[in-house]
Design an enzyme around this catalytic site. Structure first.
Site, short mmCIF file in Angstrom:
data_model
loop_
_atom_site.label_atom_id
_atom_site.label_comp_id
_atom_site.label_asym_id
_atom_site.label_seq_id
_atom_site.Cartn_x
_atom_site.Cartn_y
_atom_site.Cartn_z
N PHE A 73 0.80 -1.23 0.00
CA PHE A 73 0.00 0.00 0.00
C PHE A 73 0.84 1.28 0.00
CE2 PHE A 73 0.49 -0.66 4.42
CZ PHE A 73 -0.16 -1.84 4.80
N LYS A 125 -5.53 4.49 16.32
CA LYS A 125 -4.58 5.09 17.25
C LYS A 125 -3.18 4.53 16.94
CE LYS A 125 -3.64 4.82 22.13
NZ LYS A 125 -2.86 3.64 22.44
N HIS A 185 -10.65 3.38 20.93
CA HIS A 185 -11.50 2.21 21.17
C HIS A 185 -12.19 2.24 22.54
CE1 HIS A 185 -8.08 0.46 23.39
NE2 HIS A 185 -8.97 -0.31 23.95
N GLU A 239 -3.75 -2.18 34.54
CA GLU A 239 -3.61 -3.39 33.73
C GLU A 239 -2.68 -4.37 34.44
OE1 GLU A 239 -3.76 -2.60 29.27
OE2 GLU A 239 -2.37 -1.09 29.99
N LYS A 291 -16.63 1.02 24.30
CA LYS A 291 -17.03 0.26 25.49
C LYS A 291 -18.40 0.76 25.95
CE LYS A 291 -12.18 -0.19 26.95
NZ LYS A 291 -11.82 -1.56 26.67
N ASP A 323 0.63 6.66 25.57
CA ASP A 323 -0.17 5.49 25.18
C ASP A 323 -1.60 5.56 25.70
OD1 ASP A 323 -0.44 2.91 24.01
OD2 ASP A 323 -0.11 1.94 25.94
N HIS A 380 -7.25 7.51 25.80
CA HIS A 380 -8.24 6.74 26.55
C HIS A 380 -8.69 7.42 27.85
CE1 HIS A 380 -7.17 3.94 23.57
NE2 HIS A 380 -6.21 3.30 24.20
N LYS A 404 0.92 -0.49 33.86
CA LYS A 404 1.00 -1.90 33.47
C LYS A 404 1.56 -2.69 34.65
CE LYS A 404 1.04 -1.28 28.58
NZ LYS A 404 -0.33 -1.68 28.22
C1 BG6 Z 1 -4.15 0.43 23.84
C2 BG6 Z 1 -2.77 0.61 24.40
O1 BG6 Z 1 -4.53 1.56 23.10
O2 BG6 Z 1 -5.07 0.25 24.93
C3 BG6 Z 1 -2.38 -0.60 25.22
O3 BG6 Z 1 -1.84 0.80 23.34
C4 BG6 Z 1 -3.39 -0.86 26.31
O4 BG6 Z 1 -1.09 -0.43 25.79
C5 BG6 Z 1 -4.80 -0.90 25.72
O5 BG6 Z 1 -3.09 -2.10 26.91
C6 BG6 Z 1 -5.85 -0.95 26.82
O6 BG6 Z 1 -7.09 -1.19 26.26
P1 BG6 Z 1 -8.16 -2.13 26.96
O7 BG6 Z 1 -9.37 -2.04 26.11
O8 BG6 Z 1 -7.54 -3.50 27.02
O9 BG6 Z 1 -8.35 -1.57 28.32
#
Ligand code: BG6
Length: 518
Positions: free
Chosen positions: A110, A169, A199, A237, A203, A256, A261, A357
């Site tokens: 591409f 993203k 994303h 996480e 949710k 990140d 988010h 994390k």
């Molecule tokens: C992503 C990050 O955008 O979102 C990751 O790059 C992260 O590092 C993730 O783990 C978390 O998303 P979710 O939906 O698993 O909470």
């Protein structure tokens, strides 16, 4: 609480107005068709949409990637993947074959113009004039692919046909790069053709925040600095960098998770009521909120990097020993911030955000802590403290919300205990088979951009964290690693709140009440 199972005709009309539009015939072109995102999220989401009859009958999917494979092999790979995601034998054959019958694969590079000429030919083979291009590719390909699409005339909308592009993203890695990317893609596309994904907005409990706030009379009157003491937003996480060391080394927890988010959660909680659910009305309010965030000084920010430890009973290595991570890495895997918002609603109310994390549990939640009731009435009683009223919105994994309040313990003495009212999604609604991308893809197909980021919103979010990114880049962290894997993060994060006489809520995966249910 009791679930309203039969909507009144007015409710039904409202929900019909908000959702329920059938998408027009369309082609979906996926760049990065052999990649992980397509396999794990995009295709499973399409399957769920097919199952629920949300895709138009006249629908075709063209997958493009560098891997040499036939359409049949592509479909077979995806079928294998679906079988690992879904309990064996649970793929619904009708929906899956409905979808795979519409899938075609084109092995191509591409970055080459001829790919786009071939694509044009393929698109001409059916009569579906509408095209949704999904850029499930690395960020370095966003602008070049869009430029090629433009040069090939594939982004032209004429005769009522639409052409839309989903951009994944990360949208830039700082303010300058986000601005540059916006400038590049806006040379080819108009803003209403661009769907920048976050994303977290896919949710359900995140989408529900607006309904909670604006479809109920009881919360909004309390939703301001007169009644709210502070807000805590947590995205914890248990995973480490999951083999993404190379990406993560350049990114770190702040880039990140925060301007994307966590800020989406912040926006849902903090934004002013929009005048309607129109995409621009909602996005304008979000942007205003981001613009009102105070400059974040390093004193109001904490960073951390995980050491080795035990997470969910399993021994794990420290960040610096993850694959593709430097042994002296100073990339942060944890961040905690205290934010101030400069507007009439929130002035003086701190918003504490944290994400990391390799913490003790996976949980994303928002806790709104209300101001303490005046104590005077209880001065001459044995009551030593009044529990705080906390409204906790659990985004994942134990979706629901709870309200903590005071109750008198039965007996002749005045004794006060903290009790909770709890709502868990699973007690009221049938769980939907979903990976979180269903609504987002469906919304693109019907042209509803409410859940997507506008250029100015993305830039306002980067602007809010840019000063901190700069100051952390200048002042390299010297105390890493500074928290044990499997813990709650660095001690300095506790001190950030202790300084204000506050404490973080415990990080827990399940709400204590819902956890004990069978
Ligand atoms: C992503 C990050 O955008 O979102 C990751 O790059 C992260 O590092 C993730 O783990 C978390 O998303 P979710 O939906 O698993 O909470």
């Amino acid at each position: 609480m009791c679930a309203v199972t039969t909507p009144s005709s007015k409710d039904a009309e409202t929900s019909k107005a908000l959702r329920g539009r059938q998408p027009q015939s369309a082609n979906l072109v996926i760049f990065g068709a052999a990649g992980d995102l397509t396999k794990r999220l995009v295709v499973p989401a399409l399957y769920h949409l097919a199952q629920s009859g949300k895709l138009p009958n006249q629908f075709a999917i063209i997958g493009i990637d560098i891997d040499q494979q036939t359409s049949e092999q592509w479909r077979q790979n995806l079928t294998n993947m679906m079988q690992t995601l879904t309990p064996v034998g649970r793929i619904e054959a009708t929906a899956w074959s409905w979808l795979t019958d519409r899938m075609h694969y084109m092995p191509a590079d591409f970055t080459q113009s001829e790919t786009f000429r071939h694509l044009e030919e393929m698109l001409k083979q059916n009569k579906f004039v509408n095209v949704l291009f999904y850029l499930a590719v690395g960020e370095q390909f966003f602008a070049p692919i869009i430029e090629h699409l433009g040069q090939a005339g594939l982004t032209q909308q004429s005769g009522g046909a639409w052409r839309r592009v989903i951009v994944e993203k990360p949208f830039g890695h700082d303010l300058v790069s986000a601005r540059a990317l916006n400038t590049q893609i806006l040379k080819v596309l108009s803003e209403d053709q661009i769907y920048r994904i976050d994303h977290f907005l896919g949710k359900e409990p995140v989408q529900n925040i607006l309904v909670l706030r604006f479809a109920n009379g009881i919360f909004e009157p309390l939703w301001n600095r007169d009644h709210v003491d502070h807000v805590q937003i947590t995205a914890a996480e248990t995973v480490g960098v999951e083999g993404r060391g190379r990406f993560y080394e350049k990114t770190g927890a702040l880039r990140d998770m925060v301007p994307n988010h966590l800020f989406q959660l912040l926006a849902m909680i903090g934004m002013e009521p929009p005048i309607s659910f129109d995409a621009d009305a909602v996005r304008a309010k979000k942007t205003e909120l981001f613009q009102a965030i105070h400059t974040i000084s390093p004193e109001n920010a904490v960073r951390g990097q995980y050491d080795g430890g035990v997470v969910l009973g399993r021994k794990v290595v420290d960040y610096r020993h993850e694959p593709n991570v430097a042994l002296d890495s100073t990339t942060e895997t944890y961040v905690a911030l205290k934010l101030g918002i400069d507007n009439w609603r929130w002035a003086g109310v701190p918003f504490y955000l944290r994400t990391g994390k390799r913490l003790s549990a996976r949980t994303t939640e928002i806790a709104v802590q209300f101001r303490q009731a005046p104590y005077a009435l209880f001065r001459d009683t044995p009551v030593e403290r009044l529990p705080a009223n906390i409204l906790t919105l659990r985004i994942q994994p134990d979706e629901g919300l709870s309200v903590g309040f005071s109750a008198k313990r039965p007996g002749s003495e005045i004794e006060i205990d903290g009790v909770e009212m709890d709502f868990a999604y699973r007690d009221y609604f049938e769980p939907l088979a979903a990976v979180g991308y269903e609504t987002l893809i469906y919304d693109c197909l019907i042209g509803d951009a409410t859940l997507f980021q506008r250029a100015d919103t993305v830039e306002a979010a980067w602007r809010a964290v840019q000063g901190l990114l700069d100051s952390w880049a200048r002042d390299i962290a010297k105390d890493f690693p500074n928290y044990a894997a499997g813990g709650a993060g660095p001690d300095t994060a506790d001190r950030l709140l202790a300084r204000d006489g506050r404490v973080w809520l415990p990080i827990r995966a399940n709400h204590p009440h819902t956890a004990i249910r069978p």
